[in-house]
Design a protein around this motif. Structure first.
Motif, mmCIF file in Angstrom:
data_model
loop_
_atom_site.group_PDB
_atom_site.id
_atom_site.type_symbol
_atom_site.label_atom_id
_atom_site.label_comp_id
_atom_site.label_asym_id
_atom_site.label_seq_id
_atom_site.Cartn_x
_atom_site.Cartn_y
_atom_site.Cartn_z
ATOM 1 N N ALA A 229 0.855 -1.180 0.000
ATOM 2 C CA ALA A 229 0.000 0.000 0.000
ATOM 3 C C ALA A 229 0.892 1.231 0.000
ATOM 4 O O ALA A 229 1.924 1.259 0.685
ATOM 5 C CB ALA A 229 -0.924 0.013 1.218
ATOM 6 N N THR A 230 0.530 2.239 -0.778
ATOM 7 C CA THR A 230 1.314 3.469 -0.854
ATOM 8 C C THR A 230 0.399 4.680 -0.780
ATOM 9 O O THR A 230 -0.761 4.622 -1.192
ATOM 10 C CB THR A 230 2.130 3.550 -2.156
ATOM 11 O OG1 THR A 230 1.247 3.750 -3.263
ATOM 12 C CG2 THR A 230 2.941 2.284 -2.383
ATOM 13 N N LEU A 231 0.927 5.774 -0.253
ATOM 14 C CA LEU A 231 0.199 7.039 -0.168
ATOM 15 C C LEU A 231 1.178 8.168 -0.413
ATOM 16 O O LEU A 231 2.248 8.216 0.196
ATOM 17 C CB LEU A 231 -0.447 7.202 1.205
ATOM 18 C CG LEU A 231 -1.143 8.545 1.483
ATOM 19 C CD1 LEU A 231 -2.333 8.745 0.560
ATOM 20 C CD2 LEU A 231 -1.569 8.642 2.953
ATOM 21 N N LEU A 232 0.831 9.071 -1.316
ATOM 22 C CA LEU A 232 1.666 10.235 -1.615
ATOM 23 C C LEU A 232 0.802 11.484 -1.590
ATOM 24 O O LEU A 232 -0.224 11.561 -2.272
ATOM 25 C CB LEU A 232 2.321 10.093 -2.998
ATOM 26 C CG LEU A 232 3.118 11.313 -3.484
ATOM 27 C CD1 LEU A 232 4.362 11.531 -2.626
ATOM 28 C CD2 LEU A 232 3.504 11.159 -4.954
ATOM 29 N N ASN A 233 1.210 12.478 -0.792
ATOM 30 C CA ASN A 233 0.595 13.806 -0.771
ATOM 31 C C ASN A 233 1.704 14.804 -1.065
ATOM 32 O O ASN A 233 2.608 14.986 -0.246
ATOM 33 C CB ASN A 233 -0.044 14.104 0.579
ATOM 34 C CG ASN A 233 -1.148 13.116 0.923
ATOM 35 O OD1 ASN A 233 -1.058 12.381 1.907
ATOM 36 N ND2 ASN A 233 -2.190 13.076 0.113
ATOM 37 N N GLN A 234 1.624 15.438 -2.209
ATOM 38 C CA GLN A 234 2.747 16.226 -2.697
ATOM 39 C C GLN A 234 2.320 17.609 -3.159
ATOM 40 O O GLN A 234 1.308 17.769 -3.833
ATOM 41 C CB GLN A 234 3.395 15.484 -3.875
ATOM 42 C CG GLN A 234 4.469 16.264 -4.591
ATOM 43 C CD GLN A 234 5.108 15.461 -5.695
ATOM 44 O OE1 GLN A 234 5.675 14.402 -5.461
ATOM 45 N NE2 GLN A 234 5.010 15.951 -6.924
ATOM 46 N N GLU A 235 3.115 18.613 -2.776
ATOM 47 C CA GLU A 235 3.036 19.937 -3.374
ATOM 48 C C GLU A 235 4.010 19.954 -4.550
ATOM 49 O O GLU A 235 5.191 19.683 -4.366
ATOM 50 C CB GLU A 235 3.417 21.011 -2.364
ATOM 51 C CG GLU A 235 2.490 21.108 -1.170
ATOM 52 C CD GLU A 235 2.982 22.151 -0.194
ATOM 53 O OE1 GLU A 235 2.524 23.305 -0.275
ATOM 54 O OE2 GLU A 235 3.849 21.816 0.637
ATOM 55 N N THR A 236 3.523 20.249 -5.710
ATOM 56 C CA THR A 236 4.315 20.072 -6.925
ATOM 57 C C THR A 236 4.901 21.390 -7.404
ATOM 58 O O THR A 236 4.230 22.420 -7.381
ATOM 59 C CB THR A 236 3.440 19.461 -8.033
ATOM 60 O OG1 THR A 236 2.947 18.201 -7.586
ATOM 61 C CG2 THR A 236 4.237 19.258 -9.313
ATOM 62 N N GLY A 237 6.141 21.337 -7.856
ATOM 63 C CA GLY A 237 6.793 22.508 -8.422
ATOM 64 C C GLY A 237 6.786 22.459 -9.934
ATOM 65 O O GLY A 237 6.969 21.401 -10.539
ATOM 66 N N GLY A 238 6.581 23.588 -10.573
ATOM 67 C CA GLY A 238 6.623 23.666 -12.024
ATOM 68 C C GLY A 238 8.028 23.964 -12.522
ATOM 69 O O GLY A 238 8.968 24.176 -11.748
ATOM 70 N N TYR A 239 8.184 23.953 -13.831
ATOM 71 C CA TYR A 239 9.459 24.327 -14.430
ATOM 72 C C TYR A 239 9.841 25.755 -14.032
ATOM 73 O O TYR A 239 8.984 26.634 -13.917
ATOM 74 C CB TYR A 239 9.355 24.296 -15.951
ATOM 75 C CG TYR A 239 9.382 22.927 -16.595
ATOM 76 C CD1 TYR A 239 10.578 22.219 -16.722
ATOM 77 C CD2 TYR A 239 8.223 22.373 -17.125
ATOM 78 C CE1 TYR A 239 10.611 20.988 -17.357
ATOM 79 C CE2 TYR A 239 8.246 21.141 -17.771
ATOM 80 C CZ TYR A 239 9.445 20.449 -17.872
ATOM 81 O OH TYR A 239 9.475 19.235 -18.503
#
Length: 679
Positions: A229-239
């Motif tokens: 089982a996996t869980l990812l909560n991410q704030e993503t950065g753009g180029y």
């Protein structure tokens, strides 16, 4: 078992340096377990690399990029957080269906259904806690099915461990990670939790993984179970945009602080193996999977939110026989049900064209169900003393049933028409699609003396169109009439082993037909071609009792074999290099080990390469130096540390050129991580 002798010996030399015979035997056991999956299926007539548990534990990779640099011909280009793009004997593939070029497996079972992959699927895999990571380079569709076009990556779950251990590690930018392992002779449970604030502004993430494995007997069956089982909560950065801006203070900025990705996955499989009469063995492996993801498409005008999810289940059947002919016959039955929606909350900003053609509301909303049926055969025949013939074939049918849950056509959410000739998206009407493909390989192996193997193999692979390529269309295209991508490969190789030296060398020529891409009109088409030639080397040397050196390197030329105007204003020209396809990739490691201390220096090199299809823009490449080490302070306490990017090199994890602008995912500066493990 002979298939992985070179890899097993190399791993023992490079990773089992000693602390004594008992530890070396434990390392060899890891490799034997890894053989039971993908490596054994491929046979010796193939390019297969294994990263064992010792290397995985030492690397403690923050990202799959950091562990897969140990495999020649492989580059996992890091994006923001846990996002990435993959290359195996190819350029870095991008786009909604590019994930179909690589098959990702767990214990020999694909982690996603065929036709519904995700470009970032490695973050759903157990690369941090695996017993081994295996990589097959080159077309592997004959044995593993569609999507193993350029290669396959398989993680192996451990099913036993001695006792309990736990560790905690801290590093820069609010990084912390905790791991725990518990188990006994026939079971093991691993847990991992990671948190970081992110090097760039608003790019933190939390990632959590749980993996379990058990083994035992039921009646006359040997049963191996695995769950993850996996869980990812991410704030993503753009180029970040601007020429070589990765070498400026702007590299820490994030032009898309609102972007995020939330994803979870669950998988379970159970393998039942039984010995039959006449040296035959039957294995039945049922499995089930679920996943869900939501992410803001910050790279699109209007930044619509995509939600997708899938539930799938299936079973693999393997019947094996031994004798003069060592053979495997099998079948796969798999079904899935999936959903995808794209909804834009607010008005698009920008030009009048973008505002009119990207309105708020629902852009796509559909369900799709799929069924995969496959039959395959693999035989290894003793032709004469020292000569073996390998023949493999697979027939596979992938069927999709698509159900549009919104308005059909090229309209706004309320059914009205967009300006400037129509909306930038089209919703096809309900339809069914099916793709039937045949893959094969034939190879010859010559063993003139123990420890030396020469081989040659011809292979043919395929990957069916992904559902996003078929049903997520742009304006003007009501139907995507796509064909399966095909890859033909010729490969020759040498494996040689001496007491202190190991060499694995491979050369190959590949051509890809029916390449799926988006043309200048925004249509998804499948009439592209590429050609590739390359050489890969994996070299290990133990110059002294406590020292080991390991070098992997590849030189390859990946070229377009057609001329066509493509999307984003680019023009593909026959003979140009495929964009984001470095000719040189290499890594080298020097390891020193005593009874209580382990030290490893690592150098990683990514060569210069074109970053647009027209080959008008380039990235110079980079070289990084890393160090990792550990000290067994007592029988129950181990201290460890990592120094990443020792020389504080400014570089880009990924470089790109689009819409008249250079853009980059900047690499991180020097980082120091320290931790402690308790047994």
């Amino acid at each position: 078992m002979t298939a992985m002798r070179p890899a097993a010996s190399l791993a023992a030399i490079l990773f089992g340096l000693a602390t004594g015979a008992e530890e070396a035997e434990g390392i060899e056991e890891v490799i034997v377990r890894a053989q039971a999956s993908v490596a054994a299926a491929q046979g010796a007539v193939a390019s297969v690399s294994t990263v064992d548990e010792v290397a995985i534990d030492l690397a403690r990779a923050n990202h799959p990029n950091e562990i897969l640099v140990r495999v020649p011909g492989v580059w996992v280009a890091r994006a923001s957080g846990q996002e990435h793009l993959t290359a195996i004997r190819s350029g870095v593939l991008a786009g909604p269906g590019a994930c179909g070029g690589f098959l990702l497996l767990e214990n020999g079972v694909p982690i996603r259904p065929s036709g519904f992959c995700n470009i970032n699927n490695l973050f759903e895999m157990n690369t941090e806690l695996a017993n081994a990571i295996e990589v097959v380079r080159g077309p592997a569709s004959a044995l593993f099915g569609g999507n193993a076009l350029h290669g396959a990556i398989n993680t192996v779950t451990a099913t036993a461990v001695d006792g309990l251990r736990a560790s905690i590690e801290v590093g820069p930018y609010e990084y912390s990670q905790a791991r725990a392992t518990a188990g006994g002779d026939d079971w093991r449970l691993d847990a991992l939790t990671t948190s970081t604030g992110g090097y760039r502004d608003d790019t933190g993430f939390g990632q959590h993984k749980l993996v379990a494995g058990t083994s035992g007997t039921v009646g006359g069956w040997v049963v191996t179970n695995a769950a993850a089982a996996t869980l990812l909560n991410q704030e993503t950065g753009g180029y970040v945009r601007g020429f070589e801006v990765y070498d400026s203070p702007l590299r820490r900025s994030n032009p898309n602080p609102e972007a995020y990705r939330d994803a979870w996955s669950m998988r379970a499989s159970t393998a039942w193996r039984r010995q039959l009469a006449s040296d035959r063995e039957l294995t039945i492996t049922p499995y089930a999977r679920r996943s869900s993801m939501a992410f803001l498409q910050h790279f699109l005008p209007g930044q619509p939110l995509e939600r997708n999810g899938q539930s799938s289940a299936g079973a693999q059947f393997h019947l094996r026989g031994r004798g003069t002919w060592r053979w495997t016959a099998g079948a796969v039955l798999e079904g899935f049900a999936a959903t995808l929606s794209e909804r834009q909350a607010g008005a698009t900003t920008g030009s009048a064209f973008l505002v009119a053609t990207r309105p708020p509301g629902t852009h796509y909303d559909y369900e799709v169900s799929g069924l995969t049926l496959a039959a395959f055969y693999d035989a290894d025949v003793d032709l004469a003393e020292a000569w073996d013939l390998v023949v493999s074939a697979r027939l596979e049918r992938n069927g999709y049933e698509y159900d549009n849950r919104h308005l059909v056509g090229n309209t706004r959410d309320d059914g009205s028409a967009c300006g400037f000739g129509g909306c930038l998206y089209t919703r096809p009407a309900d339809r069914d699609d099916a793709f039937t493909n045949l893959a094969g390989r034939i190879g010859l192996e010559f063993t003139p003396r123990p420890g030396r193997v020469l081989y040659a193999v011809a292979g043919h692979g395929f990957r069916p169109p992904q559902t996003t390529e078929l049903y997520r269309l742009q304006r003007g295209q009501a139907v995507a009439d796509l064909e399966s991508e095909m890859l033909r490969s010729l490969e020759a190789g040498l494996r040689a082993a001496a007491p202190d030296v190991e060499l694995d060398l491979a050369v190959y020529v590949e051509t890809t037909d029916n390449l799926i891409f988006r043309d200048a009109g925004g249509y998804n088409v499948s009439d592209g071609e590429t050609r590739s030639t390359g050489i890969e080397a994996d070299f290990g040397w133990r110059p002294a009792a406590h020292h080991a050196v390991h070098l992997v390197a590849s030189y390859a030329r990946h070229q377009y074999a057609f001329t066509r105007a493509a999307g984003r204003g680019e023009r593909i020209v026959d003979g140009n290099d495929v964009d984001t396809a470095p000719r040189w990739l290499a890594s080298a490691r020097w390891r020193w080990a005593s009874d209580s201390v382990l030290s490893e220096f690592e150098a990683v090199y990514v060569g210069s390469h074109a970053i647009d299809a027209a080959n008008t823009a380039h990235y110079d490449g980079h070289a990084l130096l890393n160090w990792r080490g550990s000290w067994a302070a007592s029988r129950r306490v181990r201290l460890f540390s990592r120094l990443v990017n020792v020389l504080d090199t400014a570089y880009a994890d990924r470089a790109d050129y689009a819409f008249g602008s250079y853009r980059y995912f900047p690499g991180m500066p020097r980082q120091v991580y320290v931790g402690v493990e308790l047994h």
